[in-house]
Design an enzyme around this catalytic site. Structure first.
Site, PDB file in Angstrom:
ATOM      1  N   GLU A 151      51.723  41.442  43.512  1.00  0.00           N
ATOM      2  CA  GLU A 151      50.859  40.259  43.315  1.00  0.00           C
ATOM      3  C   GLU A 151      51.665  38.988  43.019  1.00  0.00           C
ATOM      4  OE1 GLU A 151      47.701  41.186  40.510  1.00  0.00           O
ATOM      5  OE2 GLU A 151      46.700  42.431  41.989  1.00  0.00           O
TER       6      GLU A 151
ATOM      7  N   GLU B 103      45.611  48.224  45.878  1.00  0.00           N
ATOM      8  CA  GLU B 103      44.830  48.197  44.635  1.00  0.00           C
ATOM      9  C   GLU B 103      43.393  47.902  44.999  1.00  0.00           C
ATOM     10  OE1 GLU B 103      46.147  46.097  41.112  1.00  0.00           O
ATOM     11  OE2 GLU B 103      48.248  46.376  41.686  1.00  0.00           O
TER      12      GLU B 103
HETATM   13  O1  AHR Z   1      45.479  47.531  38.068  1.00  0.00           O
HETATM   14  C1  AHR Z   1      45.547  46.616  37.012  1.00  0.00           C
HETATM   15  C2  AHR Z   1      46.287  45.344  37.388  1.00  0.00           C
HETATM   16  O2  AHR Z   1      45.555  44.666  38.356  1.00  0.00           O
HETATM   17  C3  AHR Z   1      47.641  45.513  38.022  1.00  0.00           C
HETATM   18  O3  AHR Z   1      48.660  45.637  37.081  1.00  0.00           O
HETATM   19  C4  AHR Z   1      47.804  44.244  38.804  1.00  0.00           C
HETATM   20  O4  AHR Z   1      48.612  44.410  39.925  1.00  0.00           O
HETATM   21  C5  AHR Z   1      46.397  43.827  39.125  1.00  0.00           C
HETATM   22  O5  AHR Z   1      46.154  42.511  38.799  1.00  0.00           O
END
Ligand code: AHR
Length: 501
Positions: free
Chosen positions: A173, A292
């Site tokens: 990210e 994610e």
């Molecule tokens: O999954 C939780 C968090 O969400 C992770 O650390 C990050 O990559 C995202 O913002």
């Protein structure tokens, strides 16, 4: 009753069902690692401290790859802190989650857990506070057989054989201002391209490299970020990542539209990839790693985030409890990922244990399944062969936030070897049942093997340690099948699976 129609034909295929679609994520965050997968002294723990009950549930969930060690955590992480004798490992501040990291679990340990859980590691590299040299070091440590400083260090630490890790995320990210070492698209694109180029000098084409895409479709830089990063990295990487979390903000019609929102996000990312490919006149394809995705009720956190001088070790963080409606959305998001199997070549449910997770544990106590466990496990176990391109006609409903949304979300997978056909379907409508009619005549003679559904008169029911089994997948009633014509009725806010063979 509103009615929807599906026509399936094995001649029309989107692409293969990929095992990598069923990945998950373990981050050094809250209790995901400590008292999640790792709890020495727990009654089910093995000699290495891995909770046996969690390993068993991970296997039952049907997870393929597991992304590690973060997440935001990785952007301030020194991987070498987590190797060697446990008693000599340094204790550090984890700035991402304002906690204390004991480093009692690290790279070699995680590889051991992966082998025991039967999953493949997808490793993330720190491109926040570190860079190319760090990436090369960790790659050498993992993948070179012997005879170099870092490969011999791995052997000295007890792992004679190289791990052969092929999946690597180039940072996490990096578009997000919350990220340690956050960069502009230009800065990140250059760093990712140079890191990828150097990593390939060690690992060649066997490596599967993921450049960071956007942290959500709502990021102000979404689109321009992809264009700029891919312009720099296109020939060096295999995937661009996508992250997206959904939340129930109180209006179920908006929440149930999540699958449609994810679908649009994927289409948009694909357009940005195609644009760069076309401008570069490249013959190569870059795919999406949706590494994610989940539901995260972030606007109403259950656990207070530590602040100030409080740097707790493995505190409960992001321990969302998932409702039946959330499980239906998770099933729908998987349907969406499968329907986009031509563009999405990998995905990770974030996360695996305790932290926005399908599996929960109590320290010194049991592990149990959240509602979201069920659609994930059933989809992973039963999606096989190829994803069919369905013709779907569906009524729609109105979401105040997202407008007209189709009530039916469906995907079919077909295994030409065994003949098995599996249909996964969500009725997103919050009040009305939905009759679905499927024309399966092109698939030859089939019989229903299994028909299950997941729903409840209270869509806000959630599982707890005391009661995780009141709502389980049940036989789907009101289903008939004659001569290739299948008719079924789906409850409002329900996820269903029908297998035929
Ligand atoms: O999954 C939780 C968090 O969400 C992770 O650390 C990050 O990559 C995202 O913002």
């Amino acid at each position: 009753m509103p009615a929807a129609k599906i026509t399936a034909n094995p001649a029309f295929v989107v692409g293969p069902v990929r095992r990598e679609t069923f990945g998950a994520f373990v981050e050094h965050l809250g209790r995901c690692v400590y008292t999640g997968i790792y709890e020495p002294g727990h009654r089910t723990a093995d000699d290495a401290g891995w909770r046996g009950d969690v390993i068993e549930l991970t296997r039952e969930l049907g997870v393929s790859t597991v992304r590690y060690p973060g997440g935001n955590f990785v952007s301030g992480y020194r991987w070498e802190d987590g190797i060697g004798p446990k008693g000599e490992r340094p204790v550090r501040l984890d700035l991402a989650w304002h906690t204390t990291e004991s480093n009692q679990v690290g790279l070699d340990d995680f590889m051991d857990w992966c082998a025991k859980a039967g999953v493949e590691a997808m490793m993330a590299i720190n491109l926040g506070t570190r860079g190319t040299q760090d990436a090369l070091d960790v790659l050498e440590y993992c993948n070179i057989a012997s005879g170099t400083a870092l490969s011999d260090l791995r052997r000295k630490n007890g792992s004679e054989e190289p791990y052969g890790v092929t999946f690597w995320c180039l940072g996490n990210e990096m578009d997000g201002p919350w990220q340690i070492g956050h960069k502009t698209a230009e800065e990140y694109g250059r760093l990712a391209a140079e890191t990828a180029r150097a990593m390939r000098m060690i690992g060649g084409d066997k490596l599967r490299l993921v450049a960071c895409g956007s942290s959500s479709s709502k990021m102000p830089t979404f689109g321009e970020w992809e264009r700029t990063v891919l312009t720099e990295t296109y020939e060096q990487v295999d995937y661009i990542s996508a992250h997206h979390y959904f939340e129930n903000l109180g209006i179920l019609e908006d929440h149930l539209a999540a699958g449609a929102v994810m679908d649009q996000f994927i289409n948009d990312i694909a357009a940005h990839i195609d644009h760069v490919k076309s401008v570069k006149k490249s013959a190569k394809d870059v795919h999406i790693s949706f590494d994610e995705w989940n539901i995260w009720h972030g606007s109403q956190p259950r656990n207070p985030a530590p602040t100030g001088t409080d740097w707790p070790e493995a505190p409960p963080l992001l321990e969302d409890l998932y409702t039946v409606a959330d499980a239906v959305v998770v099933g729908d998001l998987l349907i969406t990922l499968l329907n986009n199997t031509d563009r999405v070549h990998a995905a990770s449910l974030a996360q695996l244990v305790n932290v926005i997770a399908p599996i929960m544990t109590r320290p010194n106590g049991p592990a149990w399944k959240q509602t979201t466990f069920h659609p994930f496990a059933l989809t992973s176990a039963n999606a096989q062969g190829q994803v069919l391109q369905l013709a779907v006609e569906s009524p729609s409903f109105t979401s105040p936030q997202h407008g007209e949304v189709p009530s039916l979300s469906a995907v079919a997978t077909h295994d030409p070897e065994t003949g098995q056909l599996t249909i996964f379907a969500t009725n997103r409508n919050t009040t009305e049942r939905l009759r679905i009619s499927l024309d399966l005549t092109a698939l030859g003679s089939l019989e229903i093997d299994q028909a299950l559904t997941y729903s409840h008169h209270d869509p806000l029911w959630f599982a707890t340690e005391q009661d995780s089994s009141t709502v389980l997948p049940q036989p789907l009633q009101n289903i008939s099948h004659h001569d290739g014509h299948l008719v079924a009725e789906l409850d409002p806010i329900s996820w269903s699976m029908i297998t035929l063979g």
